[in-house]
Design an enzyme around this catalytic site. Structure first.
Site, short mmCIF file in Angstrom:
data_model
loop_
_atom_site.label_atom_id
_atom_site.label_comp_id
_atom_site.label_asym_id
_atom_site.label_seq_id
_atom_site.Cartn_x
_atom_site.Cartn_y
_atom_site.Cartn_z
N GLY A 19 -56.84 -63.05 -24.25
CA GLY A 19 -57.64 -64.15 -23.71
C GLY A 19 -57.01 -64.67 -22.44
O GLY A 19 -56.15 -64.00 -21.86
N CYS A 20 -57.44 -65.87 -22.01
CA CYS A 20 -56.88 -66.46 -20.78
C CYS A 20 -55.35 -66.43 -20.83
O CYS A 20 -54.76 -66.87 -21.81
CB CYS A 20 -57.37 -67.89 -20.65
SG CYS A 20 -56.58 -68.78 -19.29
N PHE A 21 -54.73 -65.90 -19.78
CA PHE A 21 -53.28 -65.65 -19.83
C PHE A 21 -52.40 -66.90 -19.73
O PHE A 21 -51.20 -66.84 -19.97
CB PHE A 21 -52.85 -64.59 -18.82
CG PHE A 21 -53.32 -64.74 -17.39
CD1 PHE A 21 -53.64 -65.97 -16.84
CD2 PHE A 21 -53.41 -63.59 -16.58
CE1 PHE A 21 -54.05 -66.07 -15.51
CE2 PHE A 21 -53.82 -63.68 -15.25
CZ PHE A 21 -54.15 -64.93 -14.72
N TRP A 22 -52.99 -68.07 -19.40
CA TRP A 22 -52.16 -69.29 -19.32
C TRP A 22 -51.54 -69.63 -20.67
O TRP A 22 -50.40 -70.08 -20.73
CB TRP A 22 -53.00 -70.49 -18.89
CG TRP A 22 -53.61 -70.40 -17.53
CD1 TRP A 22 -53.18 -69.64 -16.48
CD2 TRP A 22 -54.77 -71.12 -17.07
NE1 TRP A 22 -54.01 -69.83 -15.40
CE2 TRP A 22 -54.99 -70.73 -15.73
CE3 TRP A 22 -55.64 -72.04 -17.67
CZ2 TRP A 22 -56.04 -71.25 -14.97
CZ3 TRP A 22 -56.69 -72.55 -16.91
CH2 TRP A 22 -56.89 -72.16 -15.58
N PRO A 24 -50.78 -67.70 -23.62
CA PRO A 24 -49.65 -66.89 -24.06
C PRO A 24 -48.43 -66.97 -23.13
O PRO A 24 -47.30 -66.75 -23.56
CB PRO A 24 -50.20 -65.46 -24.13
CG PRO A 24 -51.51 -65.48 -23.44
CD PRO A 24 -52.02 -66.89 -23.49
#
Ligand code: MHO
Length: 216
Positions: A19-22, A24
């Protein structure tokens, strides 16, 4: 590697899309044993993807870790327990699919095993795409340590420790502080943890003073 980082005798890397990498970037960046994180684009075929022109790439985080402090097995359990890899995630083409890019076949074998265990636990088939050693393109600087960067003054003070943006982004301390903002990590925990990073006395002091001076 720089002198303010968690020191490891050997390191391993893995690239995870969930999903959106912010998110993780912050959650995996908080784990003891993780040395650094970089968000970027992986798993696609065109050359030089960007956020604006992501083509068939997926948002991912590249994690560098010390396998003696954090096992690949445990990291992969965390991966599958913190996003839903059993559903169809193709709602924006491949941007947010569940993806792992391994460094080598050995890592992939370990993952196949953990995947089976997780499928049993979750009672559904996991749809994570597996690739081996395909290219990773770091994302634009403003996506790196995204939550930390919301605090501009604090970020400037962290950046001062490093010779350039790249070293700041790849530092253990920026990964941990980016976790602090999302409440994945507390400041007392970070202060305690850095004592075990095997830093010189001078660097440890500098890091401790920097953390004390931060205004959020
Ligand atoms: N919050 C954004 C996703 C950003 S992430 C870097 C959105 O909901 O579109 O993909």
């Amino acid at each position: 590697m720089n002198s303010f980082n968690l020191q490891a005798s050997s390191t391993e890397k893995i690239i995870l899309g969930m999903g959106c990498f912010w998110g993780p970037d912050s959650s995996f960046g908080s784990l003891p044993g993780v040395i650094s994180t970089v968000v970027g684009y992986a798993g696609g075929t065109s050359s030089h993807p960007t956020y604006r022109k992501i083509d068939d790439y997926t948002e991912t985080v590249e994690i560098t870790f010390d396998p003696q402090l954090l096992s690949l097995e445990s990291l992969l359990h965390t991966f599958w327990q913190t996003h839903d890899a059993t559903k169809n995630r193709f709602y924006r083409e491949r941007q947010y699919i569940s993806l792992i890019v391994f460094q080598n076949i050995q890592q992939k074998k370990i993952a196949e095993n953990i995947k089976q265990i997780e499928e049993k636990r979750q009672g559904k088939e996991i749809q994570t795409e597996f690739q081996v050693a395909t290219p990773f393109y770091p994302a634009e600087d403003y996506h790196q340590k995204y939550f930390l960067r919301r605090f501009k003054e604090a970020t400037k003070n962290v950046q001062k420790l490093f010779p350039d943006e790249e070293t700041f982004i790849r530092s253990t301390i920026s990964a941990r502080l980016n976790g602090f903002i999302r409440e994945n990590k507390s400041l007392p925990e970070i202060k305690e943890e850095i004592k075990n990073w095997d830093l010189s006395e001078e660097h440890l002091k500098e890091l401790q003073n920097m953390i004390l001076s931060l205004k959020w």
